[in-house]
Every structure is written in C-alpha cells, then in structure tokens.
Design a protein around this motif. Sequence first.
Motif, PDB file in Angstrom:
ATOM      1  N   LYS A 113       0.837  -1.210   0.000  1.00 38.05           N
ATOM      2  CA  LYS A 113       0.000   0.000   0.000  1.00 38.05           C
ATOM      3  C   LYS A 113       0.869   1.256   0.000  1.00 38.05           C
ATOM      4  N   PHE A 114       1.824   1.317   0.910  1.00 38.94           N
ATOM      5  CA  PHE A 114       2.680   2.501   1.000  1.00 38.94           C
ATOM      6  C   PHE A 114       3.461   2.730  -0.299  1.00 38.94           C
ATOM      7  N   CYS A 115       4.002   1.671  -0.867  1.00 43.96           N
ATOM      8  CA  CYS A 115       4.818   1.816  -2.079  1.00 43.96           C
ATOM      9  C   CYS A 115       3.977   2.246  -3.284  1.00 43.96           C
ATOM     10  N   ILE A 116       2.789   1.664  -3.421  1.00 46.92           N
ATOM     11  CA  ILE A 116       1.931   2.025  -4.556  1.00 46.92           C
ATOM     12  C   ILE A 116       1.467   3.480  -4.437  1.00 46.92           C
ATOM     13  N   GLU A 117       1.139   3.916  -3.248  1.00 44.31           N
ATOM     14  CA  GLU A 117       0.732   5.312  -3.055  1.00 44.31           C
ATOM     15  C   GLU A 117       1.845   6.264  -3.473  1.00 44.31           C
ATOM     16  N   ARG A 118       3.058   5.955  -3.098  1.00 44.36           N
ATOM     17  CA  ARG A 118       4.187   6.816  -3.436  1.00 44.36           C
ATOM     18  C   ARG A 118       4.543   6.731  -4.914  1.00 44.36           C
ATOM     19  N   LEU A 119       4.338   5.584  -5.502  1.00 42.02           N
ATOM     20  CA  LEU A 119       4.529   5.460  -6.945  1.00 42.02           C
ATOM     21  C   LEU A 119       3.533   6.342  -7.687  1.00 42.02           C
ATOM     22  N   TYR A 120       2.293   6.338  -7.240  1.00 41.67           N
ATOM     23  CA  TYR A 120       1.270   7.190  -7.858  1.00 41.67           C
ATOM     24  C   TYR A 120       1.676   8.659  -7.765  1.00 41.67           C
ATOM     25  N   ARG A 121       2.110   9.058  -6.592  1.00 39.51           N
ATOM     26  CA  ARG A 121       2.527  10.454  -6.385  1.00 39.51           C
ATOM     27  C   ARG A 121       3.696  10.806  -7.302  1.00 39.51           C
ATOM     28  N   TYR A 122       4.658   9.896  -7.425  1.00 35.53           N
ATOM     29  CA  TYR A 122       5.836  10.163  -8.258  1.00 35.53           C
ATOM     30  C   TYR A 122       5.455  10.321  -9.726  1.00 35.53           C
ATOM     31  N   LEU A 123       4.658   9.396 -10.254  1.00 38.70           N
ATOM     32  CA  LEU A 123       4.274   9.472 -11.664  1.00 38.70           C
ATOM     33  C   LEU A 123       3.451  10.732 -11.937  1.00 38.70           C
ATOM     34  N   LYS A 124       2.628  11.107 -10.970  1.00 37.40           N
ATOM     35  CA  LYS A 124       1.829  12.328 -11.125  1.00 37.40           C
ATOM     36  C   LYS A 124       2.738  13.553 -11.175  1.00 37.40           C
ATOM     37  N   SER A 125       3.815  13.536 -10.409  1.00 37.29           N
ATOM     38  CA  SER A 125       4.715  14.686 -10.376  1.00 37.29           C
ATOM     39  C   SER A 125       5.527  14.820 -11.660  1.00 37.29           C
ATOM     40  N   ILE A 126       5.734  13.700 -12.369  1.00 40.08           N
ATOM     41  CA  ILE A 126       6.515  13.738 -13.611  1.00 40.08           C
ATOM     42  C   ILE A 126       5.662  14.233 -14.766  1.00 40.08           C
ATOM     43  N   ASP A 127       4.551  13.537 -14.981  1.00 43.79           N
ATOM     44  CA  ASP A 127       3.702  13.849 -16.132  1.00 43.79           C
ATOM     45  C   ASP A 127       2.389  13.112 -15.937  1.00 43.79           C
ATOM     46  N   GLU A 128       1.316  13.861 -15.850  1.00 41.83           N
ATOM     47  CA  GLU A 128       0.010  13.250 -15.577  1.00 41.83           C
ATOM     48  C   GLU A 128      -0.399  12.244 -16.644  1.00 41.83           C
ATOM     49  N   LYS A 129       0.167  12.341 -17.828  1.00 45.56           N
ATOM     50  CA  LYS A 129      -0.229  11.412 -18.895  1.00 45.56           C
ATOM     51  C   LYS A 129       0.109   9.969 -18.510  1.00 45.56           C
ATOM     52  N   ASN A 130       1.146   9.819 -17.673  1.00 51.48           N
ATOM     53  CA  ASN A 130       1.515   8.464 -17.259  1.00 51.48           C
ATOM     54  C   ASN A 130       0.456   7.830 -16.365  1.00 51.48           C
ATOM     55  N   LEU A 131      -0.378   8.653 -15.724  1.00 49.91           N
ATOM     56  CA  LEU A 131      -1.447   8.120 -14.889  1.00 49.91           C
ATOM     57  C   LEU A 131      -2.631   7.647 -15.731  1.00 49.91           C
ATOM     58  N   ASN A 132      -2.663   8.070 -16.979  1.00 51.31           N
ATOM     59  CA  ASN A 132      -3.727   7.647 -17.888  1.00 51.31           C
ATOM     60  C   ASN A 132      -3.267   6.527 -18.811  1.00 51.31           C
ATOM     61  N   SER A 133      -2.091   5.989 -18.525  1.00 51.67           N
ATOM     62  CA  SER A 133      -1.540   4.875 -19.294  1.00 51.67           C
ATOM     63  C   SER A 133      -1.131   3.790 -18.307  1.00 51.67           C
ATOM     64  N   THR A 134      -1.151   2.562 -18.743  1.00 48.71           N
ATOM     65  CA  THR A 134      -0.880   1.445 -17.840  1.00 48.71           C
ATOM     66  C   THR A 134       0.592   1.372 -17.451  1.00 48.71           C
ATOM     67  N   THR A 135       0.836   1.353 -16.150  1.00 45.38           N
ATOM     68  CA  THR A 135       2.183   1.126 -15.624  1.00 45.38           C
ATOM     69  C   THR A 135       2.219  -0.265 -15.015  1.00 45.38           C
ATOM     70  N   HIS A 136       3.127  -1.083 -15.506  1.00 47.44           N
ATOM     71  CA  HIS A 136       3.249  -2.447 -14.992  1.00 47.44           C
ATOM     72  C   HIS A 136       4.223  -2.494 -13.826  1.00 47.44           C
ATOM     73  N   ILE A 137       3.831  -3.235 -12.803  1.00 46.64           N
ATOM     74  CA  ILE A 137       4.697  -3.466 -11.643  1.00 46.64           C
ATOM     75  C   ILE A 137       5.012  -4.962 -11.626  1.00 46.64           C
ATOM     76  N   VAL A 138       6.285  -5.284 -11.744  1.00 37.33           N
ATOM     77  CA  VAL A 138       6.722  -6.672 -11.891  1.00 37.33           C
ATOM     78  C   VAL A 138       7.269  -7.189 -10.569  1.00 37.33           C
ATOM     79  N   PHE A 139       6.704  -8.279 -10.098  1.00 39.75           N
ATOM     80  CA  PHE A 139       7.148  -8.932  -8.864  1.00 39.75           C
ATOM     81  C   PHE A 139       7.739 -10.295  -9.214  1.00 39.75           C
ATOM     82  N   GLU A 140       8.684 -10.746  -8.404  1.00 36.99           N
ATOM     83  CA  GLU A 140       9.234 -12.085  -8.612  1.00 36.99           C
ATOM     84  C   GLU A 140       8.329 -13.119  -7.951  1.00 36.99           C
TER      85      GLU A 140
END
Length: 253
Positions: free
Chosen positions: A133-160
């Motif tokens: 939860k904490f990591c995803i929230e901060r990832l959202y904040r980071y992508l929003k700070s870079i460029d909002e267009k990234n929030l309207n496109s799929t970002t994949h999070i890869v786990f082992e």
Amino acid sequence: MESKLNAFSDYIVYADESGDHSLESIDPNYPIFVLCFCVFKKETYSSSIIQKINELKFKYFGHDNIILHSHEIRKRTHNFLFLNDKSIEKKFLTDVTSIIKKIDFKIISCVINKAELKNKYSKPDNPYHISLKFCIERLYRYLKSIDEKNLNSTTHIVFEARGKKEDDELELEFRRLIDSGTAFMPKNADFKIHIADKKTNSTGLQIADLIAHPIGRYCLNKNQDNQAFRVVEDKLLRNENKDYNGLGIKYFP
C-alpha cells in the motif's frame, strides 16, 4: 485482444523484498521486512541498463544466463563461489557498485519493523500488504509529479514469483488496493501486476534484489558503515526539500 501501443506509460517498475513477512517467527538479527520498488524509464532501461548488466555478466561468467542474487553474492555460494577470492570479489563488487551508481532510476521502499508492529497493534496486518500500500501510493505520487499522462496509461509493476499461495495472495491484495483506492490514491489507478518467474532472468528484478537488503541494513543500524546504501541513497525518491524520509524510505510503524 491486441494492446494499443500508446496505452502504456513511459515507466516500468520492478519490485523485490528483503526479509520475510511472517509475524510468527521473527529473526532478532533481522526483525524487518523491506519492499522495494525500482522505477525505470523504459527508454533508459532498454537502451543502456540491460546492456550494462549483461556486460558485467559476460565479464565474470562468460555468458548472460546468470541471475544476480544478493543473498548468494553476500554468502559467496552457488554461482558466486569465485568471490571467495578476495581480489576478484573486490573487483566484482566495485563493478556492480559502479553500474548501480551510474544508471538512472528511482527507489521507493517501505521498511516494516515486525517486532514493533506486533507490539503496537493487537491484530497487525500482513507486513507485505502494508508495504505494498505505501509503495503504490508513493509510486502514484511520483508518476503524477513527472507527467500526468503516465497516470492515464498502464504502468506495470513486476514482482518475482515466490510460490502459488504467496503469489495468489499478493495478486488479490494488489487488485483490492487498485479497486478500492486509498486516501492518497484514487480508485482504479492504472497499475497492473505482473508476476515473473526467477528463471526469466529479469534485469530489473535483479537490480531490485540488490538494493532491498542494503536499505534494510541501513534502517537497522544507521550508524554502521554501509557502502552499498550510500550508493543507492541518491536514487531514493525525495520531496521538494530533498528529504527521502517517508518517500524513498517509509519506515513503519
């Protein structure tokens, strides 16, 4: 159904952990759980980062069909027995350090002190779920700070992959978080989970693996010399005042 080429964000995230999330048996020497997100710009990742890691593998192993695993490197076991030669170990670690230092990416991590968690809460949540939860929230904040267009496109999070039971639980919790949102992330944020087998030899997962443990060690003893942490410290996500506490490293509770 074919994917739309413009449906994906410019970033890819690789996640790994250090320690285990069990609250039943807590190792007094490492009573923490660390979840680490490494956020790469795809263009940089594909054009140079994979190349640099493969060049390292060719240099020390003669091929790239090798997985850099933090625990095996530290313990000098399996494919890393050659590190028992101190002169080679020094060269290898220097080269790994140099690569991590030079490549461009951001780190978002959460460190859960399991002993403190049990003491503070009568029914503590799963440390992995808290960290996620904490990591995803901060990832959202980071992508929003870079460029909002990234929030309207799929970002994949890869786990082992860790095992069917663990993977199913992770996927269920991930989808619950995305469907319900949080106080700091709206419902249905465009994040997708991908669970990859270790045998896929993912460069991003190996980098995440190398980084999670130094962060954990730093949080356990900030006064101890930790060269590995000093290397990754510059990559930690920070606020406008250059402070990474609560962002690059979220310590809980």
